[in-house]
Design an enzyme around this catalytic site. Structure first.
Site: not given
Ligand code: GP9
Ligand code: MN
Length: 428
Positions: A38, A82, A198, A257-258
């Site tokens: 993440e 995500t 996150h 992911d980003h």
């Molecule tokens: C929540 C998680 C967060 O289930 O995958 O997503 P994001 O905020 O990174 O798009």
């Molecule tokens: Mn994410």
């Protein structure tokens, strides 16, 4: 309509590159783990705070002799964050200019996603995530993508101190995932989505094992701490895989992911990178995320090709030796030798080995502004790259918003029957 589909097929004919025979089928029959880091950015690889590596386990994996690591790999997400990453990785389709494919189209559209393809090639398919199943409409979208199993929060034991932010803390999540992984018939495809690293990078005291950075930007300084926690969780998980023999009979794919630190934090980013300031070119470079493929027996190393999340699915299908020449994928195998290395950002900007375009400004590969210094030949090249990106994005949007895959079925593929799946804990 079906005439739009014709346009899509013409695009693919022009733009898909051939697999590299040196790698094709090298992972045939192996289990597949796709491990989602993440908000994890490439600059964290080998990054140090006070002389101390922040992510030693991920660094070790990055440099492993059997890992192919990409150091010019970019996230390409838009507002769907995500969910855009997931959409690209498993469909080779982009997210939308605004909103999220999974949220707006995940339930009803026709998809020919990687889980469905692998299912039809003898794989068990499962996704793991410690947040509620409905986040980003995963519980519906995963059915459309052909996931047999989705282990979301309901499948995990929770306590108040087990979770932070969007869900279970990564270590607890991974420890509890093992019981399900062990029950998956092999070969399997398992996607594991972590969440602790996150925004806003919160973590309980006893899990803080490295000092925060000291940029003074309070939304940035915790990032290395949650990244360290993610790294420890990753390290524990890799040890488990080694212990039970899954490390050697699996292809282990790891990606960020980003971005974790958004462009609103320029001052802090400059400090983290040891620069006086950062410009738009630096910020484009800052969108690199790790993409690594570990496969026992393969010759690893750092691969410098330019690519992004849109390119993952063809790369993995080729490694698995699963024919995908007639699937609708907008990316190209990262191991292919004749691929177009222009990497689209969702807003139409791009990076490439030669030119980077941010808004109307063109940079060369040294990051110098060359907008008004281009030769006629270079102008032509930039124009071609711009058109490539515009077309790639608009073709993707047409496929998604027009639900065009319902008009097309690749050979050896059976349309997904969404009604086959239920992810409710009580039905398990
Ligand atoms: C929540 C998680 C967060 O289930 O995958 O997503 P994001 O905020 O990174 O798009
Ligand atoms: Mn994410």
């Amino acid at each position: 309509s079906s005439s739009d589909l014709k346009e899509v097929l013409a695009y693919l004919k022009k733009n898909r590159s051939a697999a590299n025979p040196e790698y094709y089928g090298k992972a045939k029959g192996k289990n597949v783990f796709v491990f989602h880091l993440e908000s994890f950015q490439q600059f964290m690889i080998n990054y140090k705070v006070n002389g101390e590596e922040v992510t030693p386990n991920i660094n070790k994996f990055y440099s492993d002799q059997n890992t192919i690591s990409f150091d010019n790999f970019y996230h390409q997400v838009g507002q769907g964050k995500t969910s855009d990453a997931e959409t690209m990785l498993e469909n080779s389709l982009f997210g939308l200019p605004s909103g999220s494919v999974m949220t707006s189209y995940g339930t009803n559209n026709t998809f020919q996603a990687m889980p469905a393809i692998l299912d039809q090639n003898g794989y068990t398919t499962a996704a793991f995530h410690g947040d509620v199943g409905s986040f980003w409409n995963r519980d519906n979208t995963y059915k459309s993508w052909g996931y047999q199993y989705f282990f979301s929060e309901d499948y995990y034991k929770t306590k108040s101190n087990y979770s932070v932010g969007y869900g279970l803390k990564d270590k607890i999540f991974l420890q509890q995932s093992i019981q399900y992984i062990e029950q998956l018939p092999q070969p399997f495809y398992a996607k594991i989505i972590t969440v602790t690293n996150h925004y806003p990078y919160e973590l309980d005291k006893q899990n803080q094992t490295i000092a925060k950075t000291t940029t003074g930007d309070s939304t940035v300084d915790g990032y290395v701490q949650t990244a360290r926690y993610l790294d420890e969780a990753f390290g524990e998980f890799i040890s488990y895989l080694k212990k039970v023999g899954l490390y050697d009979n699996s292809m282990i794919v790891v990606y960020g992911d980003h971005y974790g630190i958004s462009n609103n934090h320029k001052k802090a980013i400059a400090q983290l990178l040891g620069k006086d300031s950062v410009n738009s070119y630096d910020l484009a470079q800052f969108q690199k995320v790790p993409f690594m493929i570990h496969l026992s027996g393969i010759q690893g190393g750092v691969n410098h090709t330019y690519g992004g999340e849109i390119d993952v699915m063809p790369t993995l299908l080729d490694l698995l030796g699963i024919k995908n020449t007639d699937t609708i994928q907008l990316g190209n195998d990262l191991l292919s030798t004749d691929r177009n290395q222009t990497v689209a950002f969702r807003n139409g900007d791009f990076v490439s080995p030669t030119f980077t375009k941010i808004g109307s400004t063109i940079y060369n590969s040294e990051g110098e502004v060359v907008t008004n210094k281009l030769t006629a030949e270079q102008k032509k090249q930039v124009k071609e790259q711009t058109e490539f990106v515009t077309e790639q994005l608009s073709i993707s949007d047409k496929i998604v918003t027009g639900d065009l895959l319902r008009f097309y079925t690749p050979s050896n593929f059976t349309k997904v029957d969404k009604t086959k799946y239920s992810y409710k804990y009580e039905d398990a």
